[in-house]
Design an enzyme around this catalytic site. Structure first.
Site, PDB file in Angstrom:
ATOM      1  N   PRO A   2       0.829  -1.214   0.000  1.00  0.00           N
ATOM      2  CA  PRO A   2       0.000   0.000   0.000  1.00  0.00           C
ATOM      3  C   PRO A   2       0.861   1.261   0.000  1.00  0.00           C
ATOM      4  O   PRO A   2       1.849   1.329   0.710  1.00  0.00           O
ATOM      5  CB  PRO A   2      -0.809  -0.091   1.290  1.00  0.00           C
ATOM      6  CG  PRO A   2      -0.471  -1.374   1.924  1.00  0.00           C
ATOM      7  CD  PRO A   2       0.660  -2.006   1.208  1.00  0.00           C
ATOM      8  N   GLU A   3       0.485   2.218  -0.809  1.00  0.00           N
ATOM      9  CA  GLU A   3       1.153   3.513  -0.778  1.00  0.00           C
ATOM     10  C   GLU A   3       0.296   4.481   0.043  1.00  0.00           C
ATOM     11  O   GLU A   3      -0.777   4.124   0.523  1.00  0.00           O
ATOM     12  CB  GLU A   3       1.383   4.018  -2.208  1.00  0.00           C
ATOM     13  CG  GLU A   3       2.455   3.191  -2.924  1.00  0.00           C
ATOM     14  CD  GLU A   3       3.297   4.022  -3.897  1.00  0.00           C
ATOM     15  OE1 GLU A   3       3.459   5.234  -3.686  1.00  0.00           O
ATOM     16  OE2 GLU A   3       3.784   3.434  -4.882  1.00  0.00           O
TER      17      GLU A   3
END
Ligand SMILES: [Zn+2]
Length: 292
Positions: A2-3
């Site tokens: 996840p960013e």
């Protein structure tokens, strides 16, 4: 992995369920994730109210009463789901396997009991307990640059960080001490929007007297906009991420260069094709024609 926009999406999805709720009990199904869970974790948070949900870079911050914060990182495969008798059950389809439910918050919300479950098949995520007033001393936060979403990120700041540097823009922007939480995807996208080559030396965007040149102004705006657009789209669900309310993000469909190798550049009037190169061991996607 996840960013920042995905973590912000998770925060926004969990906030209505968690903010204001009281932790009746914390159920720990194993002593560790990537790192050992905090000592006396369950005891320390029991009975405390969740004041607010925040975020710093890619870390979720669960602020509790009495100056305590749970710092949570989703690692590679971590996800939260909310089980609420009123709202129904929302979760990540790949997280159904209960054997990966490692941390379960049993909460008392304003509308009744609910459970918030942290599931993580690969266990690269982690949780720490920290004094909120000392968050700046948390090792991963001590060196972090400003958020790409806040007012602290501007062209004057970036000019000061880039002045005299021969480092390529791509690497300079991935440096978490320069900007917090900016990852590979959004660096590629922001550079494309600003028409700047990822190979260009960071220092070339700064005048000899340390002032930002015009392209640096455009880059700063592009970074803020690409992150804002991704958050608005609910994060990009590149591999297996999903919003806490069960719906998929869709921003990956609007990537202009990331993972678009060989496709025509979307810059109006540009005849270039998206190329992929490797920089510092990571894939960079860019248009060699309009990004200079
Ligand atoms: Zn182009």
């Amino acid at each position: 992995m996840p960013e920042l926009p995905e973590v912000e999406t998770v925060r926004r999805g969990l906030a209505p369920a968690m903010e204001g709720a009281r932790i009746e009990r914390l159920e720990l199904n194993r002593p560790d994730l990537r790192f050992p869970l905090p000592e006396d974790f369950a005891e320390a948070v029991k009975g405390r109210r969740i004041v607010s949900l925040g975020r710093r870079a890619k870390y979720l911050l669960i602020d509790l009463e009495d100056d305590l914060t749970i710092i949570a990182h989703l690692g590679m495969s971590g996800s939260f789901r909310v089980e609420d008798t009123l709202l129904g059950e929302f979760h990540h389809p790949r997280s159904k396997d209960g054997k990966h439910d490692h941390v379960i918050f049993h909460l008392q919300g304003s509308k009744g009991p609910l459970r918030v479950i942290y599931n993580d098949p690969r266990r690269f995520g982690f949780m720490h307990l920290w004094k909120r007033s000392d968050l700046d001393l948390y090792p991963a936060f001590a060196q972090l640059g400003p958020e790409p979403t806040g007012n602290a990120l501007d062209e004057i700041y970036l000019a000061a960080r880039f002045a005299g540097r021969a480092q390529p823009l791509k690497s300079a922007l991935l440096d978490q001490t320069v900007i917090a939480g900016l990852g590979n995807i959004y660096v590629c996208e922001a550079l494309w929007r600003a028409h700047l080559s990822p190979k260009r030396a960071a220092g070339t965007l700064v005048t000899p007297t340390g002032r930002p040149k015009k392209p640096l102004l455009l880059l700063t705006t592009s970074i803020r906009e690409v992150i804002a657009d991704a958050i608005a789209a609910g994060g990009s669900s590149l591999r297996d991420h999903i919003q806490t309310d069960g719906s998929l993000g869709y921003f990956q469909h609007s990537f202009s260069v990331y993972d678009q190798e060989g496709k025509p550049c979307r810059t109006p009037g540009c005849a270039g094709m998206v190329s992929r190169i490797t920089q510092a061991g990571r894939s960079t996607f860019y248009c060699p024609v309009c990004q200079r």
